[in-house]
Design a protein around this motif. Structure first.
Motif, PDB file in Angstrom:
ATOM      1  N   MET A   1       0.946  -1.410  -0.119  1.00 49.71           N
ATOM      2  CA  MET A   1      -0.178   0.046  -0.018  1.00 49.71           C
ATOM      3  C   MET A   1       0.796   1.531   0.048  1.00 49.71           C
ATOM      4  O   MET A   1       1.380   1.349   0.740  1.00 49.71           O
ATOM      5  CB  MET A   1      -0.548  -0.548   0.957  1.00 49.71           C
ATOM      6  CG  MET A   1      -1.562   1.466   1.454  1.00 49.71           C
ATOM      7  SD  MET A   1      -3.485   1.500   0.377  1.00 49.71           S
ATOM      8  CE  MET A   1      -3.980   0.286   1.095  1.00 49.71           C
ATOM      9  N   PRO A   2       0.819   2.213  -1.224  1.00 45.46           N
ATOM     10  CA  PRO A   2       1.509   3.509  -1.245  1.00 45.46           C
ATOM     11  C   PRO A   2       1.090   4.427   0.636  1.00 45.46           C
ATOM     12  O   PRO A   2      -0.160   4.274   0.475  1.00 45.46           O
ATOM     13  CB  PRO A   2       0.912   3.988  -2.080  1.00 45.46           C
ATOM     14  CG  PRO A   2       0.363   2.962  -2.635  1.00 45.46           C
ATOM     15  CD  PRO A   2       0.008   1.991  -2.430  1.00 45.46           C
ATOM     16  N   ILE A   3       1.935   5.278   0.563  1.00 41.39           N
ATOM     17  CA  ILE A   3       2.041   5.268   2.032  1.00 41.39           C
ATOM     18  C   ILE A   3       2.576   6.697   1.786  1.00 41.39           C
ATOM     19  O   ILE A   3       3.655   7.335   1.724  1.00 41.39           O
ATOM     20  CB  ILE A   3       2.330   5.110   3.132  1.00 41.39           C
ATOM     21  CG1 ILE A   3       2.050   3.575   3.399  1.00 41.39           C
ATOM     22  CG2 ILE A   3       2.178   6.097   4.579  1.00 41.39           C
ATOM     23  CD1 ILE A   3       2.767   2.247   4.755  1.00 41.39           C
ATOM     24  N   PHE A   4       1.530   8.042   2.619  1.00 39.82           N
ATOM     25  CA  PHE A   4       2.347   9.333   1.866  1.00 39.82           C
ATOM     26  C   PHE A   4       1.893  10.103   3.135  1.00 39.82           C
ATOM     27  O   PHE A   4       1.153  10.290   3.774  1.00 39.82           O
ATOM     28  CB  PHE A   4       2.150   9.556   0.901  1.00 39.82           C
ATOM     29  CG  PHE A   4       0.868  10.108   1.186  1.00 39.82           C
ATOM     30  CD1 PHE A   4      -0.159  11.840   1.085  1.00 39.82           C
ATOM     31  CD2 PHE A   4      -0.869   9.331   0.623  1.00 39.82           C
ATOM     32  CE1 PHE A   4      -1.195  11.944   1.513  1.00 39.82           C
ATOM     33  CE2 PHE A   4      -1.428   9.883   0.156  1.00 39.82           C
ATOM     34  CZ  PHE A   4      -2.207  10.985   0.418  1.00 39.82           C
ATOM     35  N   GLN A   5       2.967  11.224   3.810  1.00 40.05           N
ATOM     36  CA  GLN A   5       2.597  11.695   5.273  1.00 40.05           C
ATOM     37  C   GLN A   5       2.501  13.290   4.120  1.00 40.05           C
ATOM     38  O   GLN A   5       2.831  13.577   3.494  1.00 40.05           O
ATOM     39  CB  GLN A   5       3.792  11.689   6.237  1.00 40.05           C
ATOM     40  CG  GLN A   5       4.147  10.427   7.115  1.00 40.05           C
ATOM     41  CD  GLN A   5       5.269  10.769   7.964  1.00 40.05           C
ATOM     42  OE1 GLN A   5       6.509  11.864   7.295  1.00 40.05           O
ATOM     43  NE2 GLN A   5       5.268  10.326   8.975  1.00 40.05           N
ATOM     44  N   THR A   6       0.883  13.526   5.210  1.00 40.17           N
ATOM     45  CA  THR A   6       0.515  15.035   4.700  1.00 40.17           C
ATOM     46  C   THR A   6       0.920  16.324   4.886  1.00 40.17           C
ATOM     47  O   THR A   6       2.225  15.902   5.886  1.00 40.17           O
ATOM     48  CB  THR A   6      -0.764  15.058   4.983  1.00 40.17           C
ATOM     49  OG1 THR A   6      -1.239  15.263   5.647  1.00 40.17           O
ATOM     50  CG2 THR A   6      -1.430  13.899   4.097  1.00 40.17           C
TER      51      THR A   6
END
Length: 126
Positions: free
Chosen positions: A75-80
């Protein structure tokens, strides 16, 4: 359309997502916003999601991160971020990554796929 899950306890991040115009043009609708990690994990168990963004001020993200690494390792995860232009740029990068993940690149880098199919037939004949 890509389905994003935003998990955050930061109102300014939620507000910034709400201000991003034309998410549909970026193929990023809907964005589901959840403020609670156990609720987010339950949501992930029941729903298809293409990427997860998170940003926490008061909450330890470790349980969410651990769940994603153990149960959804691809799953792609990104911190906003909470700046409008930064968020838009970040979402463009997430979209490009998701496009790349779903791309059929079996012919990538092959300038003459017809010629290659002939090579494949030759190899099989021998």
């Amino acid at each position: 359309m890509y389905k994003l899950l935003l998990v955050t306890d930061r109102e300014e991040v939620i507000d910034t997502f709400a201000k991003v115009h034309n998410l549909a043009d970026m193929m990023m609708e809907p964005v589901t916003v959840i403020r609670d990690i156990p609720e987010a994990i339950a949501y992930l168990e029941r729903n298809a999601v293409d990427a997860v963004g998170y940003s926490f001020r008061l909450t330890d993200p470790t349980p969410l991160h651990t769940y994603l690494m153990d149960v959804r390792p691809s799953m792609p995860i990104f911190q906003t971020h909470h700046h409008d232009n930064t968020l838009r740029d970040e979402l463009i990068r997430v979209r490009a990554f998701l496009d790349r993940m779903r791309m059929d690149d079996s012919q990538e880098g092959i300038r003459n796929p017809v010629g290659m199919s002939g090579v494949r037939l030759e190899v099989r004949a021998h």
